[in-house]
Design an enzyme around this catalytic site. Sequence first.
Site, PDB file in Angstrom:
ATOM      1  N   ASN A   1       4.545   6.285 -13.800  1.00 32.59           N
ATOM      2  CA  ASN A   1       5.130   7.592 -14.112  1.00 32.59           C
ATOM      3  C   ASN A   1       6.594   7.410 -14.527  1.00 32.59           C
ATOM      4  O   ASN A   1       7.285   6.546 -13.994  1.00 32.59           O
ATOM      5  CB  ASN A   1       5.043   8.494 -12.886  1.00 32.59           C
ATOM      6  CG  ASN A   1       3.611   8.739 -12.449  1.00 32.59           C
ATOM      7  OD1 ASN A   1       2.704   8.808 -13.279  1.00 32.59           O
ATOM      8  ND2 ASN A   1       3.394   8.864 -11.144  1.00 32.59           N
TER       9      ASN A   1
ATOM     10  N   VAL B   1      10.160   8.194  -7.134  1.00 32.11           N
ATOM     11  CA  VAL B   1      10.971   7.059  -6.650  1.00 32.11           C
ATOM     12  C   VAL B   1      11.490   6.322  -7.884  1.00 32.11           C
ATOM     13  O   VAL B   1      10.692   5.869  -8.724  1.00 32.11           O
ATOM     14  CB  VAL B   1      10.156   6.118  -5.747  1.00 32.11           C
ATOM     15  CG1 VAL B   1      11.001   4.917  -5.332  1.00 32.11           C
ATOM     16  CG2 VAL B   1       9.642   6.857  -4.504  1.00 32.11           C
TER      17      VAL B   1
ATOM     18  N   HIS C   1       7.426   1.306 -10.710  1.00 29.68           N
ATOM     19  CA  HIS C   1       6.294   0.840  -9.914  1.00 29.68           C
ATOM     20  C   HIS C   1       5.017   1.153 -10.664  1.00 29.68           C
ATOM     21  O   HIS C   1       4.880   2.216 -11.281  1.00 29.68           O
ATOM     22  CB  HIS C   1       6.275   1.494  -8.524  1.00 29.68           C
ATOM     23  CG  HIS C   1       6.540   2.966  -8.533  1.00 29.68           C
ATOM     24  ND1 HIS C   1       7.805   3.501  -8.665  1.00 29.68           N
ATOM     25  CD2 HIS C   1       5.692   4.023  -8.447  1.00 29.68           C
ATOM     26  CE1 HIS C   1       7.729   4.815  -8.647  1.00 29.68           C
ATOM     27  NE2 HIS C   1       6.453   5.154  -8.526  1.00 29.68           N
TER      28      HIS C   1
ATOM     29  N   HIS D   1       1.262   1.997 -10.238  1.00 29.72           N
ATOM     30  CA  HIS D   1       0.240   2.429  -9.295  1.00 29.72           C
ATOM     31  C   HIS D   1      -1.063   1.715  -9.658  1.00 29.72           C
ATOM     32  O   HIS D   1      -1.479   1.732 -10.821  1.00 29.72           O
ATOM     33  CB  HIS D   1      -0.016   3.935  -9.421  1.00 29.72           C
ATOM     34  CG  HIS D   1       1.122   4.805  -9.016  1.00 29.72           C
ATOM     35  ND1 HIS D   1       1.186   5.413  -7.779  1.00 29.72           N
ATOM     36  CD2 HIS D   1       2.243   5.208  -9.679  1.00 29.72           C
ATOM     37  CE1 HIS D   1       2.278   6.153  -7.704  1.00 29.72           C
ATOM     38  NE2 HIS D   1       2.946   6.042  -8.847  1.00 29.72           N
TER      39      HIS D   1
ATOM     40  N   ARG E   1       0.833  -1.200   0.000  1.00 25.63           N
ATOM     41  CA  ARG E   1       0.000   0.000   0.000  1.00 25.63           C
ATOM     42  C   ARG E   1       0.874   1.260   0.000  1.00 25.63           C
ATOM     43  O   ARG E   1       1.885   1.314   0.702  1.00 25.63           O
ATOM     44  CB  ARG E   1      -0.959   0.002   1.195  1.00 25.63           C
ATOM     45  CG  ARG E   1      -1.951  -1.142   1.114  1.00 25.63           C
ATOM     46  CD  ARG E   1      -3.112  -1.060   2.068  1.00 25.63           C
ATOM     47  NE  ARG E   1      -3.805  -2.348   2.075  1.00 25.63           N
ATOM     48  CZ  ARG E   1      -4.722  -2.730   1.178  1.00 25.63           C
ATOM     49  NH1 ARG E   1      -5.084  -1.898   0.212  1.00 25.63           N
ATOM     50  NH2 ARG E   1      -5.277  -3.927   1.228  1.00 25.63           N
ATOM     51  N   ASP E   2       0.445   2.221  -0.827  1.00 24.09           N
ATOM     52  CA  ASP E   2       1.167   3.494  -0.948  1.00 24.09           C
ATOM     53  C   ASP E   2       1.075   4.267   0.375  1.00 24.09           C
ATOM     54  O   ASP E   2       0.026   4.319   1.019  1.00 24.09           O
ATOM     55  CB  ASP E   2       0.555   4.310  -2.093  1.00 24.09           C
ATOM     56  CG  ASP E   2       1.449   5.460  -2.529  1.00 24.09           C
ATOM     57  OD1 ASP E   2       1.959   5.421  -3.654  1.00 24.09           O
ATOM     58  OD2 ASP E   2       1.642   6.408  -1.726  1.00 24.09           O
TER      59      ASP E   2
END
Length: 114
Positions: free
Chosen positions: A87, A96, A100, A102, A29-30
Amino acid sequence: MEDCIFCKIASGEIPADVVYSDDQVTAFRDLNPQAPTHILVIPRCHIATLNDLQPSDEAVVGRMYGAARDIASAEGLAEAGYRTVMNCNEAGGQTVFHIHLHLLGGRMMHWPPG
Ligand code: DGP
């Protein structure tokens, strides 16, 4: 990779709320959620940005999407729908530098994104 926060999460050195893990990817989880469900799916191997993706990395990216599909289903998001986004670099909003995906859901998404 040394000094990569997501490598440290993947190895368990830094704690995270992990929702899925296998030999190729981890999902957690973000820390700063942008939707009721906001999960990051990362490869265990360090790849800094989408620009750095090699042909040999393409299977792991497929695994990232497969994991996102399964997590979305497990989180009850599949039928209503959800968004996946990666992104790339500064203009893309990447902060970061370990790729990744999202996975965002639980609310209506807007288009175009900001
Ligand atoms: P991006 O801007 O696309 O690079 O997204 C990075 C995301 O990572 C951002 O939504 C916040 C999240 N994040 C940064 N550091 C941590 C951390 O230590 N733990 C967790 N769970 N999420 C983090």
